[in-house]
Design an enzyme around this catalytic site. Structure first.
Site, mmCIF file in Angstrom:
data_model
loop_
_atom_site.group_PDB
_atom_site.id
_atom_site.type_symbol
_atom_site.label_atom_id
_atom_site.label_comp_id
_atom_site.label_asym_id
_atom_site.label_seq_id
_atom_site.Cartn_x
_atom_site.Cartn_y
_atom_site.Cartn_z
ATOM 1 N N ALA A 1 0.831 -1.219 0.000
ATOM 2 C CA ALA A 1 0.000 0.000 0.000
ATOM 3 C C ALA A 1 0.866 1.270 0.000
ATOM 4 C CB ALA A 1 -0.908 -0.013 1.226
ATOM 5 N N PRO A 2 0.320 2.369 -0.507
ATOM 6 C CA PRO A 2 1.053 3.640 -0.518
ATOM 7 C C PRO A 2 0.717 4.484 0.713
ATOM 8 C CG PRO A 2 -0.923 3.876 -1.800
ATOM 9 C CD PRO A 2 -0.993 2.521 -1.168
ATOM 10 N N TRP A 3 1.206 5.734 0.727
ATOM 11 C CA TRP A 3 1.042 6.579 1.913
ATOM 12 C C TRP A 3 -0.131 7.545 1.816
ATOM 13 C CZ3 TRP A 3 1.315 11.256 -0.279
ATOM 14 C CH2 TRP A 3 2.199 11.467 -1.349
ATOM 15 N N CYS B 1 -4.703 10.053 -6.607
ATOM 16 C CA CYS B 1 -4.462 9.662 -8.011
ATOM 17 C C CYS B 1 -5.642 10.044 -8.910
ATOM 18 C CB CYS B 1 -4.168 8.183 -8.081
ATOM 19 S SG CYS B 1 -5.344 7.237 -7.158
ATOM 20 N N THR C 1 7.442 1.900 -9.455
ATOM 21 C CA THR C 1 7.337 0.773 -8.517
ATOM 22 C C THR C 1 6.585 -0.375 -9.189
ATOM 23 O OG1 THR C 1 7.211 2.393 -6.750
ATOM 24 C CG2 THR C 1 6.653 0.142 -6.163
ATOM 25 N N GLU D 1 2.154 13.656 -13.232
ATOM 26 C CA GLU D 1 1.438 13.657 -11.949
ATOM 27 C C GLU D 1 2.242 14.459 -10.915
ATOM 28 O OE1 GLU D 1 1.405 9.950 -9.715
ATOM 29 O OE2 GLU D 1 -0.741 10.186 -9.441
ATOM 30 N N GLU E 1 -2.230 -0.715 -9.330
ATOM 31 C CA GLU E 1 -2.970 0.555 -9.336
ATOM 32 C C GLU E 1 -1.917 1.642 -9.247
ATOM 33 O OE1 GLU E 1 -6.297 1.039 -9.180
ATOM 34 O OE2 GLU E 1 -7.139 -0.848 -8.484
ATOM 35 N N LYS F 1 2.166 -5.188 3.275
ATOM 36 C CA LYS F 1 3.173 -4.200 3.672
ATOM 37 C C LYS F 1 2.616 -2.790 3.470
ATOM 38 C CE LYS F 1 6.522 -2.172 1.469
ATOM 39 N NZ LYS F 1 6.397 -0.834 2.116
ATOM 40 N N PRO F 2 2.394 -2.058 4.563
ATOM 41 C CA PRO F 2 2.007 -0.647 4.403
ATOM 42 C C PRO F 2 3.226 0.158 3.960
ATOM 43 C CG PRO F 2 2.240 -1.182 6.730
ATOM 44 C CD PRO F 2 2.512 -2.452 5.982
ATOM 45 N N SER F 3 3.005 1.407 3.574
ATOM 46 C CA SER F 3 4.127 2.285 3.232
ATOM 47 C C SER F 3 5.001 2.503 4.460
ATOM 48 C CB SER F 3 3.585 3.631 2.743
ATOM 49 O OG SER F 3 4.629 4.577 2.746
ATOM 50 N N GLU F 4 6.299 2.574 4.232
ATOM 51 C CA GLU F 4 7.233 2.822 5.345
ATOM 52 C C GLU F 4 6.982 4.180 5.989
ATOM 53 O OE1 GLU F 4 7.739 2.435 2.159
ATOM 54 O OE2 GLU F 4 9.668 3.180 1.458
ATOM 55 N N ILE G 1 4.308 4.456 -10.871
ATOM 56 C CA ILE G 1 4.532 3.654 -12.080
ATOM 57 C C ILE G 1 5.868 2.914 -11.998
ATOM 58 C CG2 ILE G 1 5.021 3.815 -14.566
ATOM 59 C CD1 ILE G 1 2.927 5.994 -14.766
HETATM 60 P P1 NAD Z 1 5.544 4.217 -4.091
HETATM 61 O O1 NAD Z 1 5.457 3.488 -5.369
HETATM 62 O O2 NAD Z 1 6.798 4.907 -3.750
HETATM 63 O O3 NAD Z 1 5.271 3.237 -2.883
HETATM 64 C C1 NAD Z 1 4.110 2.436 -2.838
HETATM 65 C C2 NAD Z 1 4.416 1.195 -2.039
HETATM 66 O O4 NAD Z 1 5.320 0.381 -2.789
HETATM 67 C C3 NAD Z 1 5.100 1.481 -0.700
HETATM 68 O O5 NAD Z 1 4.605 0.602 0.273
HETATM 69 C C4 NAD Z 1 6.553 1.186 -1.001
HETATM 70 O O6 NAD Z 1 7.302 0.807 0.130
HETATM 71 C C5 NAD Z 1 6.415 0.019 -1.978
HETATM 72 N N1 NAD Z 1 7.587 -0.216 -2.822
HETATM 73 C C6 NAD Z 1 8.464 0.689 -3.298
HETATM 74 N N2 NAD Z 1 9.422 0.066 -4.030
HETATM 75 C C7 NAD Z 1 9.121 -1.251 -4.028
HETATM 76 C C8 NAD Z 1 9.722 -2.399 -4.608
HETATM 77 N N3 NAD Z 1 10.852 -2.327 -5.328
HETATM 78 N N4 NAD Z 1 9.150 -3.591 -4.411
HETATM 79 C C9 NAD Z 1 8.022 -3.698 -3.687
HETATM 80 N N5 NAD Z 1 7.412 -2.653 -3.097
HETATM 81 C C10 NAD Z 1 7.956 -1.441 -3.267
HETATM 82 O O7 NAD Z 1 4.293 5.174 -4.071
HETATM 83 P P2 NAD Z 1 3.893 6.197 -2.948
HETATM 84 O O8 NAD Z 1 4.824 7.339 -3.113
HETATM 85 O O9 NAD Z 1 3.781 5.527 -1.610
HETATM 86 O O10 NAD Z 1 2.410 6.573 -3.388
HETATM 87 C C11 NAD Z 1 2.156 7.522 -4.332
HETATM 88 C C12 NAD Z 1 1.882 6.869 -5.676
HETATM 89 O O11 NAD Z 1 0.796 5.947 -5.580
HETATM 90 C C13 NAD Z 1 1.439 7.905 -6.682
HETATM 91 O O12 NAD Z 1 2.079 7.722 -7.910
HETATM 92 C C14 NAD Z 1 -0.050 7.649 -6.827
HETATM 93 O O13 NAD Z 1 -0.630 8.053 -7.999
HETATM 94 C C15 NAD Z 1 -0.141 6.196 -6.630
HETATM 95 N N6 NAD Z 1 -1.498 5.860 -6.234
HETATM 96 C C16 NAD Z 1 -2.327 5.210 -7.103
HETATM 97 C C17 NAD Z 1 -3.633 4.894 -6.754
HETATM 98 C C18 NAD Z 1 -4.556 4.173 -7.666
HETATM 99 O O14 NAD Z 1 -5.585 3.736 -7.203
HETATM 100 N N7 NAD Z 1 -4.237 4.005 -8.919
HETATM 101 C C19 NAD Z 1 -4.103 5.237 -5.489
HETATM 102 C C20 NAD Z 1 -3.244 5.909 -4.631
HETATM 103 C C21 NAD Z 1 -1.941 6.200 -5.019
#
Ligand code: NAD
Length: 483
Positions: A154-156, A288, A236, A386, A254, A180-183, A234
């Protein structure tokens, strides 16, 4: 509504039914409204990732054989327990993300509880093709079976809401989960871990705090994980796909968005303005689906821009706990600098003007002013990438036929809206838009019953709705010779 008492902070992981300390490095968790440290959470070690996947694999053998009614009953209890602790969890989310507490409690939290209840019930009535004799004397039937261990990441920006989508849907149809939630924002997931430890059999859900390139990467590449469901960036998503190739895991991605808002010359401008005031700036624009890229017909452009300027100027910035606050801080200094750099680059282009906002708010916390940029061209960075901050750009168009092509000319394909009083035109445009969700005379409303997910580089796979339950199952054909 205002509460001064800090909620309790839990930092233990959920591993095979036990709440345990992480064995990996310590991650510092901050309050974005002050920049001060809130908590220290030790992330999972790689051995703990392996242990969690193993526990989920063992639990799958029995959980996958339980009836939908049994699973539904437990998930409904989860919703009840979250509801009973709604204020505490909302406060915690507000503290960790900088979200205004009032909207967290009155908008996001009810959506979290509702989606859990919806998915719990919906899993009892998955639809499908009728069984029948498609070959004489042979009965064919379709089964939808769980996949095994699902890794969810999940993201933050909506930590608990997205955790609910990605935890409950796979569980409801009989999978087990390592999440795994966001760090940056693990606190609500770790609070819910306590509820889950009490409610579900050991191993059915495991919650591991940690960074993406350590815990996330280990989870995604683990051979015992059958599917990975990610909401994130994207890049990630691309990393997850590359890691998933080795074991041909199923993936649901997503990713980001850059939602276009097409405003025709007959649109109800008052309604556009009040909607963009919310949908462009709530959660500090870290959404998003944010209505961040407006295409306004040249005939109404000036009028719309003037009204938007007036409305955006009234957005109230403030501390998340203040009941009148509409705009809280961004998640981190890093995110604020990223947003500021987009605005600065736009400012350097002579054809664009920042009508309001455009600057960091002085003082503690990671606040950025609600910003309206006008005169943007379709090819400008601000209208294409974005930003993930409280920044909306407005672009003028003349040709209603051309504007759909402009809106579709994007790497993203998550959400879009069109505004017109001509119902037929609205329908025609909605049908031509390459976006997972298109609203007509609306922008933002997501529902438990309806799917949320993108096209193109916004990813694929659905959250919420019956379709998300389908995503977490395998369709199988069973044929029985009856004569
Ligand atoms: P992020 O991609 O940095 O992190 C998302 C999650 O992925 C975090 O838990 C992170 O620890 C994990 N992660 C990062 N690298 C990884 C790897 N190599 N392997 C496995 N997991 C990994 O994104 P963010 O900054 O937390 O969130 C913002 C992004 O999320 C924005 O781009 C936003 O648009 C997107 N988002 C999309 C939706 C949707 O429904 N489409 C909803 C909310 C957010």
């Amino acid at each position: 509504m205002e509460s001064q008492v800090n909620p309790p902070i839990r930092s233990k992981l959920l591993l095979n039914g036990q709440l345990v300390e992480g064995q990996g490095p310590v991650e510092k968790i901050h309050d974005p409204s002050t920049g001060l440290m809130l908590a220290e959470v030790r992330e999972a070690s790689l051995d703990q990732v392996t242990e969690a996947v193993k526990a989920a694999g063992v639990a799958f053998k029995t959980w996958s054989k339980t009836t939908p009614a049994h699973r539904s009953g437990l998930l409904l209890k989860l919703a009840d327990r979250i509801e009973a602790r709604a204020e505490e969890l909302s406060l915690l989310e507000s503290l960790n993300c900088g979200k205004p507490y009032k909207s967290m409690l009155t908008e996001e939290m009810p959506a979290i509880i509702d989606v859990i209840r919806f998915l719990a019930g919906a899993a009892r009535c998955l639809p499908g093709l009728a069984a029948g004799e498609y070959v004489p004397n042979h009965t064919s039937m379709i089964r939808r079976d769980p996949l095994g261990v699902v890794g969810t990441i999940a993201p933050w920006n909506f930590p608990l809401l997205i955790a609910a989508w990605k935890l409950v849907a796979p569980l409801a149809v009989g999978n087990t989960v390592v999440m795994k939630p966001s760090e940056q924002t693990p606190l609500t997931a770790l609070a819910v871990a306590e509820i889950l430890a009490d409610l579900l059999p050991p191993g059915v859900v495991n919650i591991l705090a940690g960074r993406g390139d350590s815990v996330g990467a280990a989870l995604v590449s683990h051979p015992g994980v059958r599917m990975v469901s990610l909401t994130g960036d994207i890049t990630t998503g691309q990393k997850v796909l590359q890691a998933a190739v080795k074991t041909l895991k199923r993936t649901s991605l997503e990713l980001g968005g850059k939602a276009p808002v097409i405003v025709m010359d007959d649109a109800d401008l008052e309604s556009v303005v009040s909607t963009v005031r919310t949908a462009g700036y709530s959660n500090a624009g870290q959404d998003c689906c944010a209505s961040c890229r407006i295409y306004a017909h040249a005939k109404i452009y000036d009028k719309l821009v003037a009204a938007l300027e007036g409305a955006v100027k009234t957005i109230k910035i403030g501390p998340p706990r203040d009941a009148s606050t509409e705009l809280g801080p961004l998640i981190s200094e890093r995110q604020r600098e990223r947003v500021a750099s987009f605005v600065e680059r736009a400012q350097q282009q002579k054809h664009m003007e920042i009508l309001t906002g455009g600057a960091r708010v002085a003082g503690p916390g990671f606040y950025f002013e609600p910003t309206l940029i006008v005169g943007a061209q379709h090819t400008d960075e601000i209208a294409r990438r974005e930003v993930f901050g409280p920044v909306v750009s407005v672009t003028s168009f003349d040709d209603p036929d051309e504007v759909v092509a402009l809106a579709n000319d994007s790497d993203y394909g998550l959400a879009a809206s069109v505004w017109t009083n001509d119902a037929k035109l609205g329908m025609r445009i909605a049908a031509s838009m390459q976006y997972g969700t298109v609203w007509v005379n609306q922008h933002f409303t997501l529902l438990s019953e309806m799917p949320h997910g993108g096209l193109k580089m916004s990813g694929y796979g659905k959250d919420m709705s019956l379709y998300s339950l389908e995503d977490y199952t395998a369709i199988r054909h069973v044929m029985v010779r009856c004569a």
